[in-house]
Scaffold this motif. Structure first.
Motif, mmCIF file in Angstrom:
data_model
loop_
_atom_site.group_PDB
_atom_site.id
_atom_site.type_symbol
_atom_site.label_atom_id
_atom_site.label_comp_id
_atom_site.label_asym_id
_atom_site.label_seq_id
_atom_site.Cartn_x
_atom_site.Cartn_y
_atom_site.Cartn_z
ATOM 1 N N LEU A 168 0.663 23.741 -103.171
ATOM 2 C CA LEU A 168 -0.146 22.482 -103.799
ATOM 3 C C LEU A 168 0.857 21.775 -104.270
ATOM 4 O O LEU A 168 0.873 20.480 -104.068
ATOM 5 C CB LEU A 168 -1.211 23.126 -104.443
ATOM 6 N N HIS A 169 1.868 22.126 -104.996
ATOM 7 C CA HIS A 169 2.798 21.495 -105.637
ATOM 8 C C HIS A 169 3.743 20.568 -104.523
ATOM 9 O O HIS A 169 3.905 19.489 -104.692
ATOM 10 C CB HIS A 169 3.637 22.041 -106.423
ATOM 11 N N LEU A 170 3.897 21.391 -103.617
ATOM 12 C CA LEU A 170 4.956 20.746 -102.486
ATOM 13 C C LEU A 170 4.057 19.485 -101.816
ATOM 14 O O LEU A 170 4.713 18.728 -101.249
ATOM 15 C CB LEU A 170 5.308 21.861 -101.426
ATOM 16 N N ARG A 171 2.688 19.831 -101.814
ATOM 17 C CA ARG A 171 1.915 18.786 -100.961
ATOM 18 C C ARG A 171 1.480 17.675 -101.872
ATOM 19 O O ARG A 171 0.601 16.615 -101.825
ATOM 20 C CB ARG A 171 0.754 19.557 -100.525
ATOM 21 N N GLY A 172 1.873 17.680 -103.336
ATOM 22 C CA GLY A 172 1.698 16.531 -104.171
ATOM 23 C C GLY A 172 0.677 16.557 -105.237
ATOM 24 O O GLY A 172 0.422 15.609 -105.770
ATOM 25 N N TRP A 173 0.046 17.854 -105.444
ATOM 26 C CA TRP A 173 -0.702 18.055 -106.643
ATOM 27 C C TRP A 173 -0.145 18.437 -107.985
ATOM 28 O O TRP A 173 1.067 18.957 -107.844
ATOM 29 C CB TRP A 173 -1.677 19.427 -106.072
ATOM 30 N N ARG A 174 -0.585 18.089 -108.786
ATOM 31 C CA ARG A 174 -0.214 18.478 -110.279
ATOM 32 C C ARG A 174 -1.193 19.850 -110.364
ATOM 33 O O ARG A 174 -2.189 19.727 -110.528
ATOM 34 C CB ARG A 174 -0.462 17.535 -111.483
ATOM 35 N N VAL A 175 -0.179 20.959 -110.715
ATOM 36 C CA VAL A 175 -0.628 22.290 -110.531
ATOM 37 C C VAL A 175 -0.723 22.722 -111.824
ATOM 38 O O VAL A 175 0.576 22.991 -112.277
ATOM 39 C CB VAL A 175 -0.170 22.995 -109.440
ATOM 40 N N ASP A 176 -1.734 23.309 -112.585
ATOM 41 C CA ASP A 176 -1.760 24.250 -113.513
ATOM 42 C C ASP A 176 -1.866 25.756 -112.923
ATOM 43 O O ASP A 176 -3.067 26.008 -112.946
ATOM 44 C CB ASP A 176 -2.891 23.972 -114.540
ATOM 45 N N GLY B 168 -22.114 31.777 -104.348
ATOM 46 C CA GLY B 168 -21.985 30.345 -104.385
ATOM 47 C C GLY B 168 -20.904 29.493 -104.907
ATOM 48 O O GLY B 168 -20.876 28.434 -105.383
ATOM 49 N N ALA B 169 -19.620 30.002 -104.460
ATOM 50 C CA ALA B 169 -18.424 29.177 -104.541
ATOM 51 C C ALA B 169 -18.445 27.964 -103.677
ATOM 52 O O ALA B 169 -19.067 28.080 -102.632
ATOM 53 C CB ALA B 169 -17.434 30.112 -103.891
ATOM 54 N N ASP B 170 -17.781 26.960 -103.977
ATOM 55 C CA ASP B 170 -17.873 25.721 -103.144
ATOM 56 C C ASP B 170 -17.001 25.813 -101.920
ATOM 57 O O ASP B 170 -17.307 24.937 -101.090
ATOM 58 C CB ASP B 170 -17.336 24.546 -104.248
ATOM 59 N N ALA B 171 -16.177 26.697 -101.859
ATOM 60 C CA ALA B 171 -15.228 26.766 -100.595
ATOM 61 C C ALA B 171 -14.665 28.139 -100.811
ATOM 62 O O ALA B 171 -14.427 28.778 -101.806
ATOM 63 C CB ALA B 171 -14.522 25.701 -100.457
ATOM 64 N N TRP B 172 -14.236 28.559 -99.686
ATOM 65 C CA TRP B 172 -13.427 29.977 -99.366
ATOM 66 C C TRP B 172 -12.475 29.569 -98.596
ATOM 67 O O TRP B 172 -12.944 28.926 -97.463
ATOM 68 C CB TRP B 172 -14.261 31.091 -99.041
ATOM 69 N N ALA B 173 -11.162 30.135 -98.850
ATOM 70 C CA ALA B 173 -9.998 30.064 -97.640
ATOM 71 C C ALA B 173 -9.492 31.270 -97.548
ATOM 72 O O ALA B 173 -8.957 32.055 -98.511
ATOM 73 C CB ALA B 173 -8.962 28.991 -98.192
ATOM 74 N N PRO B 174 -8.947 31.511 -96.165
ATOM 75 C CA PRO B 174 -8.304 32.896 -95.895
ATOM 76 C C PRO B 174 -6.955 33.012 -96.116
ATOM 77 O O PRO B 174 -6.418 34.167 -96.284
ATOM 78 C CB PRO B 174 -8.588 33.085 -94.306
ATOM 79 N N ASP B 175 -6.480 31.816 -96.648
ATOM 80 C CA ASP B 175 -4.949 31.794 -96.895
ATOM 81 C C ASP B 175 -4.513 30.498 -97.553
ATOM 82 O O ASP B 175 -5.468 29.401 -97.719
ATOM 83 C CB ASP B 175 -4.022 32.064 -95.637
ATOM 84 N N ALA B 176 -3.305 30.494 -97.978
ATOM 85 C CA ALA B 176 -3.022 29.094 -98.773
ATOM 86 C C ALA B 176 -2.892 27.776 -98.220
ATOM 87 O O ALA B 176 -3.266 26.612 -98.649
ATOM 88 C CB ALA B 176 -1.457 29.372 -99.290
ATOM 89 N N ARG B 177 -2.557 27.974 -96.752
ATOM 90 C CA ARG B 177 -2.529 26.765 -95.903
ATOM 91 C C ARG B 177 -3.961 26.212 -95.663
ATOM 92 O O ARG B 177 -3.987 24.940 -95.879
ATOM 93 C CB ARG B 177 -2.023 26.986 -94.668
ATOM 94 N N GLU B 178 -4.784 26.944 -95.470
ATOM 95 C CA GLU B 178 -6.092 26.691 -95.352
ATOM 96 C C GLU B 178 -6.865 25.829 -96.603
ATOM 97 O O GLU B 178 -7.508 24.838 -96.601
ATOM 98 C CB GLU B 178 -6.904 27.736 -94.941
ATOM 99 N N ALA B 179 -6.337 26.709 -97.787
ATOM 100 C CA ALA B 179 -6.858 26.141 -99.067
ATOM 101 C C ALA B 179 -6.274 24.863 -99.315
ATOM 102 O O ALA B 179 -7.002 23.977 -99.834
ATOM 103 C CB ALA B 179 -6.264 27.335 -100.205
ATOM 104 N N ALA B 180 -5.336 24.657 -99.050
ATOM 105 C CA ALA B 180 -4.826 23.494 -99.386
ATOM 106 C C ALA B 180 -5.446 22.264 -98.770
ATOM 107 O O ALA B 180 -5.386 21.033 -98.914
ATOM 108 C CB ALA B 180 -2.970 23.325 -98.919
ATOM 109 N N GLY B 181 -5.508 22.667 -97.204
ATOM 110 C CA GLY B 181 -6.342 21.726 -96.365
ATOM 111 C C GLY B 181 -7.480 21.115 -96.889
ATOM 112 O O GLY B 181 -8.190 20.221 -96.762
ATOM 113 N N ILE B 182 -8.339 22.328 -97.418
ATOM 114 C CA ILE B 182 -9.525 22.027 -97.907
ATOM 115 C C ILE B 182 -9.411 21.139 -99.141
ATOM 116 O O ILE B 182 -10.403 20.383 -99.247
ATOM 117 C CB ILE B 182 -10.289 23.428 -98.351
ATOM 118 N N LEU B 183 -8.609 21.384 -100.131
ATOM 119 C CA LEU B 183 -8.632 20.468 -101.359
ATOM 120 C C LEU B 183 -8.141 19.173 -101.055
ATOM 121 O O LEU B 183 -8.580 18.313 -101.426
ATOM 122 C CB LEU B 183 -7.621 21.257 -102.193
#
Length: 366
Positions: A124-132, A200-215
């Motif tokens: 996420l940092h590499l893609r331009g997010w500010r990550v805590d 009731g989670a708003d989203a689920w991702a199987p891996d980091a790449r998919e998670a980044a895409g969802i965000l």
């Protein structure tokens, strides 16, 4: 760029990386990946298609009893150090960091496997997010205080072990109650994310790449009604079986140990260390049973039992040793119909199917 250049032989890279990691050689591992970065390979590809896959192999090889616990710890530490080195390479420099907004990434309370969450945070940092990135086992009250203070656009929660599902559910609901949507990932939520949907989670991702895409596509704001509904969607908890098993877990383990010694007299000759490890295994079994009761999914417990059978088989211990343990545990839970059903399904799975090997293939394949 998120795909490797066609000239890069990633399987060969992973094999070289594996040899360095297995030797505990962080400098050698860096010598494998730095030329790739120098040659223009995207840092995200190095993180996800090299380091993450080698780390997954560490777990597979441990399960197959081909690497020791010490080697597994050392290998994981090397991978962690290489991630840090990669992120300090000029190829990982981010233009306009934080431009996409702020995201919190954390492991749920009691979850010590932090590397998957860290990989997501760095992608996420590499893609331009500010990550805590809050790291391993973050208590939910501390997580919520951080969310209130920083106001992230989303919270990403990681959990690898299903026994953490009840606290994961609490964390999801608590974050949503602040109005912040929650993305979850990790093996704990099931191979298809079934428990993420159940909670009731708003989203689920199987891996980091998919998670980044969802965000990047965006999660809609959530709210207190969503969190309340997620809790009300578990009516099976009304029978109190989950609560009773958790509350009596120590007694269940103790009595099972006593009954096992009557059933298998050879256990009486165990050393103190052997007794400790046996009790620890039974405690894990009870914890997974509790998780299966929480989700009302007997398959969760069955998956754990068949996995444990494969682990024992890889270590030269007959998996049949699990059957008397399940028989004795089921006897103690005869007044709990759901728990009894879950135990019986797992026992039948052991009886009708020989445990598969923990993995297959040579140690050199990645």
């Amino acid at each position: 760029m998120t795909a490797p250049p066609t000239t890069v032989d990633l399987p060969a890279v992973r094999r070289a990386m594996w040899r360095a990691v297995l030797d505990g050689d962080a400098h050698g591992a860096c010598d494998v990946v730095f030329p790739l970065l120098d040659g223009g390979l995207d840092a995200e590809v190095v993180l996800l298609d090299v380091i993450a896959k080698v780390q997954a192999k560490v777990g597979v090889e441990w399960a197959a009893n081909r690497v020791s616990v010490a080697q597994e710890h050392a290998a994981s530490a090397v991978n962690d150090r290489v991630i840090t080195a990669v992120l300090h390479h000029p190829a990982a420099r981010v233009e306009d960091p934080g431009r996409r907004g702020r995201v919190t990434v954390a492991c749920v309370d009691q979850e010590w496997h932090a590397l998957p969450a860290r990989l997501l945070a760095e992608v996420l940092h590499l893609r331009g997010w500010r990550v805590d990135f809050l790291g391993a086992q973050v208590p939910t009250p501390h997580l919520i205080r951080h969310v209130h203070r920083t106001g992230p656009l989303a919270v990403a929660l990681s959990s690898s072990i299903p026994t953490r599902l009840p606290v994961a559910h609490a964390a999801i609901s608590a974050c949503q109650a602040t109005g912040v949507p929650v993305l979850v990932g990790g093996a704990a939520f099931g191979p298809d994310g079934r428990y993420a949907r159940q909670f009731g989670a708003d989203a689920w991702a199987p891996d980091a790449r998919e998670a980044a895409g969802i965000l990047e596509r965006g999660l809609p704001p959530t709210g207190m009604e969503t969190a309340r509904q997620a809790i009300e969607d578990l009516p099976h908890l009304g029978d109190q079986e989950f609560t009773m098993v958790v509350g009596t877990a120590r007694q269940l383990v103790k009595q099972t140990m006593v009954d096992l010694e009557d059933r298998i007299p050879a256990l009486r000759a165990y050393t103190e260390e052997q007794r400790h490890h046996t009790a620890e295994d039974i405690a894990h079994l009870v914890d997974f049973l509790a998780a299966s009761l929480y989700t009302d999914d007997p398959e969760l417990f069955t998956r754990f039992i068949t996995w444990m059978a494969s682990i024992l088989t890889a270590r030269g211990v007959p998996a049949t040793v699990l059957r008397p343990t399940l028989d004795l545990l089921g006897g103690q839970l005869r007044d709990f119909p759901r728990a009894g059903h879950h135990v019986e399904r797992a026992r039948r799975a052991l009886t009708t199917a020989a445990p598969a090997p923990a993995t297959s293939g040579s140690q050199d394949a990645v």
